[in-house]
Design a protein around this motif. Structure first.
Motif, PDB file in Angstrom:
ATOM      1  N   PRO A   1      -3.197   2.740   4.149  1.00 11.37           N
ATOM      2  CA  PRO A   1      -3.577   2.218   5.298  1.00 11.37           C
ATOM      3  C   PRO A   1      -4.556   1.226   5.269  1.00 11.37           C
ATOM      4  O   PRO A   1      -4.874   0.244   6.066  1.00 11.37           O
ATOM      5  CB  PRO A   1      -4.076   3.541   6.081  1.00 11.37           C
ATOM      6  CG  PRO A   1      -4.621   4.495   5.037  1.00 11.37           C
ATOM      7  CD  PRO A   1      -3.595   4.278   4.089  1.00 11.37           C
ATOM      8  N   GLN A   2      -5.571   1.169   4.057  1.00  9.54           N
ATOM      9  CA  GLN A   2      -6.671   0.066   3.642  1.00  9.54           C
ATOM     10  C   GLN A   2      -6.889   0.389   2.223  1.00  9.54           C
ATOM     11  O   GLN A   2      -6.600   1.423   1.710  1.00  9.54           O
ATOM     12  CB  GLN A   2      -7.784   0.168   4.684  1.00  9.54           C
ATOM     13  CG  GLN A   2      -8.532   1.675   4.396  1.00  9.54           C
ATOM     14  CD  GLN A   2      -9.923   1.560   5.374  1.00  9.54           C
ATOM     15  OE1 GLN A   2      -9.946   1.031   6.134  1.00  9.54           O
ATOM     16  NE2 GLN A   2     -10.782   2.530   4.929  1.00  9.54           N
ATOM     17  N   LEU A   3      -7.044  -0.743   1.608  1.00 11.77           N
ATOM     18  CA  LEU A   3      -7.240  -0.885   0.464  1.00 11.77           C
ATOM     19  C   LEU A   3      -8.806  -0.482   0.028  1.00 11.77           C
ATOM     20  O   LEU A   3      -9.654  -0.278   1.021  1.00 11.77           O
ATOM     21  CB  LEU A   3      -7.004  -2.075  -0.403  1.00 11.77           C
ATOM     22  CG  LEU A   3      -5.463  -2.284  -0.291  1.00 11.77           C
ATOM     23  CD1 LEU A   3      -5.239  -3.819  -0.790  1.00 11.77           C
ATOM     24  CD2 LEU A   3      -4.800  -1.447  -1.067  1.00 11.77           C
ATOM     25  N   GLY A   4      -9.365  -0.329  -1.316  1.00 18.35           N
ATOM     26  CA  GLY A   4     -10.560   0.066  -1.457  1.00 18.35           C
ATOM     27  C   GLY A   4     -10.670   0.976  -2.753  1.00 18.35           C
ATOM     28  O   GLY A   4     -11.660   1.116  -3.622  1.00 18.35           O
ATOM     29  N   SER A   5      -9.839   2.203  -2.615  1.00 19.24           N
ATOM     30  CA  SER A   5      -9.900   3.187  -3.470  1.00 19.24           C
ATOM     31  C   SER A   5      -8.478   3.649  -3.316  1.00 19.24           C
ATOM     32  O   SER A   5      -7.734   3.922  -2.431  1.00 19.24           O
ATOM     33  CB  SER A   5     -10.955   4.062  -3.152  1.00 19.24           C
ATOM     34  OG  SER A   5     -10.871   5.074  -4.026  1.00 19.24           O
ATOM     35  N   PHE A   6      -8.001   4.279  -4.632  1.00 18.26           N
ATOM     36  CA  PHE A   6      -6.774   5.158  -4.751  1.00 18.26           C
ATOM     37  C   PHE A   6      -7.098   6.275  -3.741  1.00 18.26           C
ATOM     38  O   PHE A   6      -6.066   7.093  -3.394  1.00 18.26           O
ATOM     39  CB  PHE A   6      -6.460   5.632  -6.073  1.00 18.26           C
ATOM     40  CG  PHE A   6      -7.464   6.453  -6.741  1.00 18.26           C
ATOM     41  CD1 PHE A   6      -7.716   7.637  -6.585  1.00 18.26           C
ATOM     42  CD2 PHE A   6      -8.342   5.688  -7.889  1.00 18.26           C
ATOM     43  CE1 PHE A   6      -8.653   8.560  -7.446  1.00 18.26           C
ATOM     44  CE2 PHE A   6      -9.195   6.270  -8.434  1.00 18.26           C
ATOM     45  CZ  PHE A   6      -9.270   7.682  -8.324  1.00 18.26           C
ATOM     46  N   ASN A   7      -8.221   6.809  -3.432  1.00 16.54           N
ATOM     47  CA  ASN A   7      -8.577   8.026  -2.671  1.00 16.54           C
ATOM     48  C   ASN A   7      -7.979   7.458  -1.095  1.00 16.54           C
ATOM     49  O   ASN A   7      -8.171   8.682  -0.430  1.00 16.54           O
ATOM     50  CB  ASN A   7     -10.140   8.397  -2.654  1.00 16.54           C
ATOM     51  CG  ASN A   7     -10.497   9.141  -3.793  1.00 16.54           C
ATOM     52  OD1 ASN A   7      -9.707   9.938  -4.325  1.00 16.54           O
ATOM     53  ND2 ASN A   7     -11.442   8.596  -4.521  1.00 16.54           N
ATOM     54  N   ASN A   8      -7.855   6.460  -1.009  1.00 15.56           N
ATOM     55  CA  ASN A   8      -7.277   6.007   0.420  1.00 15.56           C
ATOM     56  C   ASN A   8      -5.983   6.465   0.686  1.00 15.56           C
ATOM     57  O   ASN A   8      -5.346   6.194   1.991  1.00 15.56           O
ATOM     58  CB  ASN A   8      -7.686   4.608   0.767  1.00 15.56           C
ATOM     59  CG  ASN A   8      -8.887   4.177   0.927  1.00 15.56           C
ATOM     60  OD1 ASN A   8      -9.954   5.312   1.021  1.00 15.56           O
ATOM     61  ND2 ASN A   8      -9.528   3.018   0.553  1.00 15.56           N
ATOM     62  N   LEU A   9      -5.250   6.947  -0.338  1.00 12.69           N
ATOM     63  CA  LEU A   9      -3.641   7.246  -0.458  1.00 12.69           C
ATOM     64  C   LEU A   9      -3.448   8.254   0.890  1.00 12.69           C
ATOM     65  O   LEU A   9      -4.082   9.158   0.732  1.00 12.69           O
ATOM     66  CB  LEU A   9      -3.366   7.612  -1.791  1.00 12.69           C
ATOM     67  CG  LEU A   9      -2.934   6.632  -2.614  1.00 12.69           C
ATOM     68  CD1 LEU A   9      -2.831   7.200  -4.102  1.00 12.69           C
ATOM     69  CD2 LEU A   9      -1.923   5.611  -2.393  1.00 12.69           C
ATOM     70  N   VAL A  10      -2.518   7.899   1.549  1.00 11.52           N
ATOM     71  CA  VAL A  10      -2.191   8.823   2.652  1.00 11.52           C
ATOM     72  C   VAL A  10      -0.545   9.149   2.167  1.00 11.52           C
ATOM     73  O   VAL A  10       0.179   8.388   2.110  1.00 11.52           O
ATOM     74  CB  VAL A  10      -2.179   8.251   3.984  1.00 11.52           C
ATOM     75  CG1 VAL A  10      -1.700   9.101   5.000  1.00 11.52           C
ATOM     76  CG2 VAL A  10      -3.823   8.077   4.285  1.00 11.52           C
ATOM     77  N   LEU A  11      -0.176  10.433   2.310  1.00 11.26           N
ATOM     78  CA  LEU A  11       1.331  10.857   2.330  1.00 11.26           C
ATOM     79  C   LEU A  11       1.691  11.099   3.780  1.00 11.26           C
ATOM     80  O   LEU A  11       1.071  11.626   4.439  1.00 11.26           O
ATOM     81  CB  LEU A  11       1.157  12.190   1.517  1.00 11.26           C
ATOM     82  CG  LEU A  11       2.430  12.972   1.129  1.00 11.26           C
ATOM     83  CD1 LEU A  11       3.056  11.985   0.280  1.00 11.26           C
ATOM     84  CD2 LEU A  11       2.201  14.248   0.521  1.00 11.26           C
ATOM     85  N   LYS A  12       2.872  10.333   3.960  1.00 14.45           N
ATOM     86  CA  LYS A  12       3.399  10.386   5.233  1.00 14.45           C
ATOM     87  C   LYS A  12       5.010  10.586   5.141  1.00 14.45           C
ATOM     88  O   LYS A  12       5.489  10.246   4.175  1.00 14.45           O
ATOM     89  CB  LYS A  12       3.281   9.251   5.854  1.00 14.45           C
ATOM     90  CG  LYS A  12       4.118   7.771   5.275  1.00 14.45           C
ATOM     91  CD  LYS A  12       3.603   6.606   6.381  1.00 14.45           C
ATOM     92  CE  LYS A  12       4.399   5.312   5.715  1.00 14.45           C
ATOM     93  NZ  LYS A  12       4.464   4.154   6.242  1.00 14.45           N
ATOM     94  N   SER A  13       5.577  11.060   6.228  1.00 10.48           N
ATOM     95  CA  SER A  13       7.144  11.171   6.405  1.00 10.48           C
ATOM     96  C   SER A  13       7.693  10.073   7.237  1.00 10.48           C
ATOM     97  O   SER A  13       7.246   9.855   8.095  1.00 10.48           O
ATOM     98  CB  SER A  13       7.313  12.527   6.898  1.00 10.48           C
ATOM     99  OG  SER A  13       7.024  13.795   6.121  1.00 10.48           O
ATOM    100  N   VAL A  14       8.749   9.707   6.665  1.00  8.63           N
ATOM    101  CA  VAL A  14       9.437   8.489   7.233  1.00  8.63           C
ATOM    102  C   VAL A  14      11.038   8.743   7.131  1.00  8.63           C
ATOM    103  O   VAL A  14      11.433   9.656   6.379  1.00  8.63           O
ATOM    104  CB  VAL A  14       9.123   6.917   6.503  1.00  8.63           C
ATOM    105  CG1 VAL A  14       7.740   6.708   6.915  1.00  8.63           C
ATOM    106  CG2 VAL A  14       9.601   6.909   5.215  1.00  8.63           C
ATOM    107  N   SER A  15      11.639   8.001   7.915  1.00  5.05           N
ATOM    108  CA  SER A  15      13.424   8.149   7.821  1.00  5.05           C
ATOM    109  C   SER A  15      13.883   7.465   6.735  1.00  5.05           C
ATOM    110  O   SER A  15      13.317   6.493   6.308  1.00  5.05           O
ATOM    111  CB  SER A  15      13.902   7.606   8.933  1.00  5.05           C
ATOM    112  OG  SER A  15      13.513   8.068  10.303  1.00  5.05           O
ATOM    113  N   VAL A  16      14.925   8.101   6.030  1.00  6.47           N
ATOM    114  CA  VAL A  16      15.558   7.556   4.893  1.00  6.47           C
ATOM    115  C   VAL A  16      16.752   6.654   5.484  1.00  6.47           C
ATOM    116  O   VAL A  16      17.572   6.911   6.284  1.00  6.47           O
ATOM    117  CB  VAL A  16      16.489   8.662   4.236  1.00  6.47           C
ATOM    118  CG1 VAL A  16      17.074   8.038   3.043  1.00  6.47           C
ATOM    119  CG2 VAL A  16      15.316   9.560   3.627  1.00  6.47           C
TER     120      VAL A  16
END
Length: 346
Positions: free
Chosen positions: A13-28
């Motif tokens: 959602p924003q850069l700056g660190s790999f700790n900013n990674l977010v896991l989400k579900s989306v449609s295939v």
């Protein structure tokens, strides 16, 4: 078997660190007529992924970017116009999906996975059929995931330029990261002599086990170019895989023989006073190339080398993390404790 309707993927959602990674579900999304839908089985990390996470990579990045470029997976659906692939095929996607041959254009550069377009840290992804390469039978998904960037960069550097590696040549590899280890392996498979550097004696033991004839600890021997010249009877090496950039080129340039080739891959060592590469190149008639991974055609040629030398070229994987441990994988990779590659398994 029906196709999955949702997938999980990481994004920034924003850069700056790999700790900013977010896991989400989306449609295939089902594949378009020229595409295939691939179930991701493994993803390997590279230094570019850390630079993108920190916001230091530069260039235009896709908003809410799905990171990473190197994957291996299984085809689970094919578009109506796809003739060369079928369900169940094991494949890797090329780093630049539209780089089919050796030439590079701005438009091709904009197809780089995990940067201008979304990457592969996702459970499923559609790819253009032309961007895929078949995985050799003897490699696991984890091993195959290391091929698209690290292996292909090393292969392109040593074997695809105007001065390709030949048996009897001497190759200098800097460090024991993914590109350097693959370069070591490809050089040994080609009948060359390898000199390897590292800051760790333990890592140098791994390089020796893989076939390096001479190893140098650059922490204890900061003027390591002199040791390279000693090891080559004063001649210097035929080829250098230069991954350090300005911080190492002031030593690597003097280590090249007259007429030798230096392949610039990256700048892992960070900023440092640059050496006068123009003067060095002119005085010693050096050949230099900037390497931007490789093409689908080069990837396919590299696969032939892997098949012909299955053990010598087997990818070196330091550690494998689960998909839910992606941040831990990035953290371990950033620590530089690894030799070879760090992989995330799905």
């Amino acid at each position: 078997m029906s196709l999955p309707t949702t997938l999980r993927q990481y994004f920034y959602p924003q850069l700056g660190s790999f700790n900013n990674l977010v896991l989400k579900s989306v449609s295939v999304n089902p594949p378009k007529s020229h595409e295939v839908l691939v179930k991701t089985r493994a993803v390997s990390l590279q230094f570019r992924d850390l630079m993108i996470a920190s916001g230091t990579y530069g260039g235009e990045l896709r908003p809410n970017l799905v990171p990473c470029s190197d994957m291996a997976g299984e085809i689970i659906a094919v578009g109506d116009e796809v003739k060369d692939w079928k369900k169940g095929d094991r494949v890797c996607a090329n780093f630049f999906p539209d780089k089919l041959h050796a030439g590079m254009t701005g438009a091709i550069a904009e197809t780089a996975l995990g940067g201008p377009i979304d990457g592969v840290l996702t459970e499923y992804r559609n790819f253009p059929a032309h961007s895929l390469v078949a995985i050799p039978d003897h490699l696991s998904y984890e091993e195959a995931s290391t091929l698209p960037c690290a292996a292909l960069t090393a292969y392109n550097a040593l074997l695809c330029g105007s001065d390709p590696l030949k048996a009897g040549d001497t190759v200098l590899v800097l460090g024991t990261g993914g590109v350097s280890i693959f370069a070591l392996q490809f050089a040994i498979a080609s009948g060359a002599t390898v000199i390897a550097t590292s800051s760790s004696d333990q890592k140098l033991k791994v390089a020796t086990k893989l076939g390096a004839k001479h190893v140098i600890n650059y922490k204890t021997t900061p003027e390591w170019s002199k040791e390279v010249l000693k090891a080559t009877n004063g001649l210097g090496v035929d080829h250098i895989i230069e991954v350090g950039g300005n911080s190492t080129v002031q030593q690597s340039m003097p280590a090249l023989k007259v007429g030798g080739s230096i392949n610039f891959v990256g700048g892992l060592g960070g900023a440092a006073p640059p050496v006068d590469t123009v003067s060095w190149s002119v005085r010693r008639a050096l050949k230099s190339r900037g390497i931007r991974v490789g093409s689908v055609a080069q990837f396919e040629s590299m696969i032939k080398l892997l098949i012909a030398n299955p053990e010598t070229t087997r990818p070196i994987i330091d550690k494998v993390f689960a998909f839910d441990e992606a941040k831990a994988a990035f953290g371990y990779f950033q620590s530089q404790a690894h030799v070879g590659k760090v992989v995330i398994k799905l």
